[in-house]
Enzyme design. Structure first.
Site, PDB file in Angstrom:
ATOM      1  N   HIS A 154      -7.811  -7.288   6.511  1.00 25.70           N
ATOM      2  CA  HIS A 154      -7.736  -6.285   7.632  1.00 25.70           C
ATOM      3  C   HIS A 154      -7.934  -6.939   9.082  1.00 25.70           C
ATOM      4  O   HIS A 154      -8.985  -7.157   9.331  1.00 25.70           O
ATOM      5  CB  HIS A 154      -8.702  -5.138   7.009  1.00 25.70           C
ATOM      6  CG  HIS A 154      -8.056  -4.066   7.896  1.00 25.70           C
ATOM      7  ND1 HIS A 154      -6.985  -3.104   7.451  1.00 25.70           N
ATOM      8  CD2 HIS A 154      -8.587  -3.165   9.040  1.00 25.70           C
ATOM      9  CE1 HIS A 154      -6.803  -2.145   8.162  1.00 25.70           C
ATOM     10  NE2 HIS A 154      -7.689  -2.103   9.075  1.00 25.70           N
ATOM     11  N   HIS A 169       0.751  -1.110  -0.029  1.00 25.49           N
ATOM     12  CA  HIS A 169       0.169  -0.073   0.039  1.00 25.49           C
ATOM     13  C   HIS A 169       1.079   1.111   0.035  1.00 25.49           C
ATOM     14  O   HIS A 169       1.316   1.718   0.952  1.00 25.49           O
ATOM     15  CB  HIS A 169      -1.054  -0.093   1.167  1.00 25.49           C
ATOM     16  CG  HIS A 169      -1.780   1.192   1.094  1.00 25.49           C
ATOM     17  ND1 HIS A 169      -2.823   1.268   2.345  1.00 25.49           N
ATOM     18  CD2 HIS A 169      -2.075   2.192   0.432  1.00 25.49           C
ATOM     19  CE1 HIS A 169      -3.486   2.375   2.078  1.00 25.49           C
ATOM     20  NE2 HIS A 169      -3.022   3.016   0.820  1.00 25.49           N
ATOM     21  N   GLU A 202      -2.092  -1.521  -3.455  1.00 24.00           N
ATOM     22  CA  GLU A 202      -3.187  -0.900  -3.019  1.00 24.00           C
ATOM     23  C   GLU A 202      -3.024   0.593  -3.166  1.00 24.00           C
ATOM     24  O   GLU A 202      -1.718   0.991  -2.858  1.00 24.00           O
ATOM     25  CB  GLU A 202      -3.342  -1.279  -1.510  1.00 24.00           C
ATOM     26  CG  GLU A 202      -3.593  -2.670  -1.181  1.00 24.00           C
ATOM     27  CD  GLU A 202      -3.649  -3.121   0.233  1.00 24.00           C
ATOM     28  OE1 GLU A 202      -4.365  -3.994   0.579  1.00 24.00           O
ATOM     29  OE2 GLU A 202      -3.231  -2.133   1.194  1.00 24.00           O
TER      30      GLU A 202
END
Length: 248
Positions: free
Chosen positions: A194, A46, A73
């Site tokens: 997550h 990310h 991401e």
């Protein structure tokens, strides 16, 4: 026979440790290679707009050396989409982003930002990237994901992971199960992630509609004590055990 559940290892927090001191180590590139060797099916990165951990250089180098695949991401912004255009990741995942948050706090609100998300999906697809949308386990958001043309979703498991009671955790698990079933009925590929760790991953891994789990912080934290390769292997083992006992 149950299909194999894939593991995407997020290595952001290798970079977090490096950036804390502004050093050249630990190296996310080495972490990506070690995770692959230990059985990761892909590497997730990310690159946040504030560059708090992963840097552009990390993404460029990892893209060059990976033997599996990279899942990038990124926020739905011009700057991040321009960077993705340069990198051409095999897989990309659009996520919400707030500068003040410690970690991603919820799913992308496609219903509110439909036009912007739809344009981003199309742009990424023109690069040849398979696009995923990180969303809450909500049927309206899932329908919206189909409407904007995304072939893949990643269900946000944060509420399940953060549940402080068995009752709340069970409720959130049911939400994820129902969302996964609904998404699969619409022919979406369904991933999840997550907040998943070694003590809560099995019930999620047992959801037959899920294709891949993306897990990072827990694996990097475990790696401090047993090494990254062993941490990845252990997570894969738990996921495989959960799948083994799912009824066909």
């Amino acid at each position: 026979m149950n299909k194999e559940l894939l593991l995407g290892v997020n290595i952001d927090h290798i970079a977090t440790i490096r950036q804390a001191r502004g050093t050249r180590y630990p190296d996310p590139v080495q972490a990506a290679m070690d995770a692959e060797e230990a059985g990761a099916d892909g590497i997730t990165l990310h690159m946040r707009e504030d560059l708090r951990h992963i840097q552009a250089r990390d993404v460029r180098l990892i893209k060059q050396v990976l033997q599996t695949r990279m899942n990038l991401e990124l926020a739905v912004t011009e700057a991040m989409l321009d960077f993705a255009e340069e990198i051409s990741p095999e897989h990309s995942c659009l996520v919400p982003e707030k500068r003040e948050e410690l970690t991603t706090e919820g799913g992308l609100d496609i219903l509110t930002h439909r036009n912007v998300v739809e344009k981003a999906v199309r742009r990424l697809q023109l690069m040849g990237s398979e696009v995923s949308l990180f969303i809450d386990p909500d049927k309206e958001q899932i329908r919206a994901a189909v409407d904007v043309g995304a072939p893949v979703i990643e269900l946000h498991t944060g509420c399940y992971a953060d549940a402080t009671s068995e009752e709340k955790q069970h409720y959130e698990l049911q939400r994820i199960k129902e969302a996964a079933e609904f998404a699969a009925s619409l022919n979406l590929v369904v991933n999840a992630g997550h907040g998943l760790h070694y003590h809560n991953v099995k019930p999620i891994a047992a959801i037959r509609e899920l294709n891949e789990l993306n897990i990072g912080h827990a694996i990097i934290a475990r790696a401090l004590f047993c090494g990254l390769k062993e941490a990845v292997r252990h997570m894969r083992q738990l996921m495989q055990e959960a799948r083994l006992y799912v009824n066909d």
